[in-house]
Scaffold this motif. Structure first.
Motif, short mmCIF file in Angstrom:
data_model
loop_
_atom_site.label_atom_id
_atom_site.label_comp_id
_atom_site.label_asym_id
_atom_site.label_seq_id
_atom_site.Cartn_x
_atom_site.Cartn_y
_atom_site.Cartn_z
N GLY A 148 0.81 -1.24 0.00
CA GLY A 148 0.00 0.00 0.00
C GLY A 148 0.83 1.26 0.00
N ARG A 149 2.02 1.19 -0.59
CA ARG A 149 2.91 2.37 -0.50
C ARG A 149 3.15 3.01 -1.85
NH1 ARG A 149 7.32 -0.09 3.40
NH2 ARG A 149 6.05 -0.33 5.27
N GLN A 150 2.43 2.59 -2.88
CA GLN A 150 2.70 3.11 -4.22
C GLN A 150 2.70 4.64 -4.22
OE1 GLN A 150 -0.20 2.69 -7.49
NE2 GLN A 150 1.35 1.54 -8.56
N SER A 151 3.72 5.21 -4.82
CA SER A 151 3.87 6.66 -5.01
C SER A 151 4.25 7.42 -3.74
CB SER A 151 2.62 7.29 -5.64
OG SER A 151 2.32 6.68 -6.87
N THR A 152 4.49 6.69 -2.62
CA THR A 152 5.05 7.39 -1.46
C THR A 152 6.57 7.35 -1.59
OG1 THR A 152 5.06 5.37 -0.12
CG2 THR A 152 3.09 6.75 0.01
N ARG A 153 7.26 8.21 -0.85
CA ARG A 153 8.71 8.33 -1.00
C ARG A 153 9.43 7.07 -0.49
NH1 ARG A 153 11.91 12.70 -2.19
NH2 ARG A 153 10.06 14.01 -2.18
N LEU A 154 10.36 6.56 -1.29
CA LEU A 154 11.16 5.40 -0.90
C LEU A 154 12.50 5.93 -0.40
CD1 LEU A 154 11.70 2.30 -0.85
CD2 LEU A 154 12.48 2.51 -3.20
N THR A 155 12.64 6.01 0.93
CA THR A 155 13.86 6.60 1.49
C THR A 155 14.95 5.56 1.68
OG1 THR A 155 12.79 6.35 3.62
CG2 THR A 155 12.78 8.55 2.67
N GLY A 160 12.81 -1.31 1.64
CA GLY A 160 11.75 -1.58 0.66
C GLY A 160 11.81 -3.02 0.17
N ALA A 161 13.03 -3.49 -0.14
CA ALA A 161 13.21 -4.87 -0.61
C ALA A 161 12.81 -5.86 0.48
CB ALA A 161 14.65 -5.09 -1.05
N ARG A 162 13.17 -5.52 1.73
CA ARG A 162 12.81 -6.40 2.86
C ARG A 162 11.29 -6.49 3.01
NH1 ARG A 162 16.83 -4.17 5.64
NH2 ARG A 162 15.48 -2.76 6.81
N ALA A 163 10.65 -5.31 2.95
CA ALA A 163 9.18 -5.26 3.09
C ALA A 163 8.51 -6.08 1.99
CB ALA A 163 8.70 -3.81 3.07
N LEU A 164 9.07 -6.00 0.78
CA LEU A 164 8.49 -6.76 -0.34
C LEU A 164 8.65 -8.26 -0.10
CD1 LEU A 164 7.09 -6.62 -3.08
CD2 LEU A 164 9.34 -6.50 -4.16
N ARG A 165 9.82 -8.67 0.41
CA ARG A 165 10.03 -10.10 0.71
C ARG A 165 9.03 -10.59 1.76
NH1 ARG A 165 15.50 -8.86 0.22
NH2 ARG A 165 15.80 -8.71 2.47
#
Ligand SMILES: Cc1cc2nc3c(=O)[nH]c(=O)nc-3n(C[C@H](O)[C@H](O)[C@H](O)COP(=O)(O)O)c2cc1C
Length: 222
Positions: A148-155, A160-165
């Motif tokens: 649910g984070r599409q288009s929010t800033r990826l700091t 991000g990769a961990r959350a996706l896994r």
């Protein structure tokens, strides 16, 4: 832009020939009564000719301040009732559509010199059909949506990769998991314009407009 800005770019752009290839003809006199029938004809021709991403279209919306926004999406389905796309309702486009439920869709099939412009109201489909669309997506696409984070800033790309896994692991553990915010939307057209390029530039335009008693159609100046 000042006169001396990027002359090389300008020269290169001027040098590009547009529509310099064999293009199909378009006779508006023989067009069907329903725009969906002509749209499906043109879409089928693009698919059959292996046009790259023939189902990619630009969705234009307006935000709460009246600013336009646009992005490319995939067409999920099209018939006489409308044109469907799917996305996360909580992201920018979903928020914009919740506030101003109207949109424009634009297709361009360069190989054929054909553009289709669609305008209309946008209606969310049922939760059941949205869920079915979600479950038909690949695992990574589902895992991304669930974040649910599409288009929010990826700091932090590593986080991000961990959350996706982790999200993928949730899906593996529960393959029927559905994101309740995933929404199939239908653009119910009130105007559909077909534009066919002609090499001599007398392009052919035909616009359908929905009236109280059905579709009216007429040519437009190019
Ligand atoms: C060819 C192509 C197809 C795309 N298909 C979709 C899609 O079906 N759904 C979607 O949400 N985003 C899709 N995207 C990404 C969107 O263009 C956009 O980046 C994303 O939806 C975020 O838009 P928003 O911030 O305006 O909500 C696609 C992008 C491209 C280039």
């Amino acid at each position: 832009m000042p006169e001396n800005d990027s002359p090389t770019v300008r020269d290169r752009l001027r040098g590009i020939q547009v529509f310099a290839r064999p293009l199909p003809g378009f006779d508006p006199e023989g067009a069907p009564a329903e725009p969906s029938a002509l749209f499906l004809e043109w879409l089928t021709e693009a698919v059959d000719a292996d046009v790259p991403d023939p189902h990619a279209m630009t969705l234009s919306t307006v935000d709460g301040d009246g600013n336009p926004d646009a992005r490319v999406l995939i067409l999920k389905n099209a018939d006489a009732s409308g044109f469907q796309f799917a996305s996360h309702a909580a992201g920018p486009k979903g928020t914009q559509l919740a506030g101003a439920p109207r949109a424009a869709l634009t297709f361009y099939w360069a190989e054929f010199g054909r553009q289709v412009r669609i305008r209309g109201a946008v209606v969310p489909d049922t939760p059941e059909r949205s869920a079915a669309d979600f479950l038909a997506r690949g695992a990574t696409a589902r895992a991304e949506a669930l974040l649910g984070r599409q288009s929010t800033r990826l700091t932090d790309p590593d986080a991000g990769a961990r959350a996706l896994r982790e999200s993928l692991a949730r899906i593996e553990a529960d393959p029927g998991l559905v994101d309740p915010d995933w929404t199939l939307y239908t653009v119910v057209p009130d105007s559909v314009e077909f534009w066919q390029a002609v090499a001599d530039r007398a392009h052919v335009r035909l616009r359908y407009e929905r009236g109280a008693d059905g579709w009216r159609r007429g040519r437009l100046w190019s």
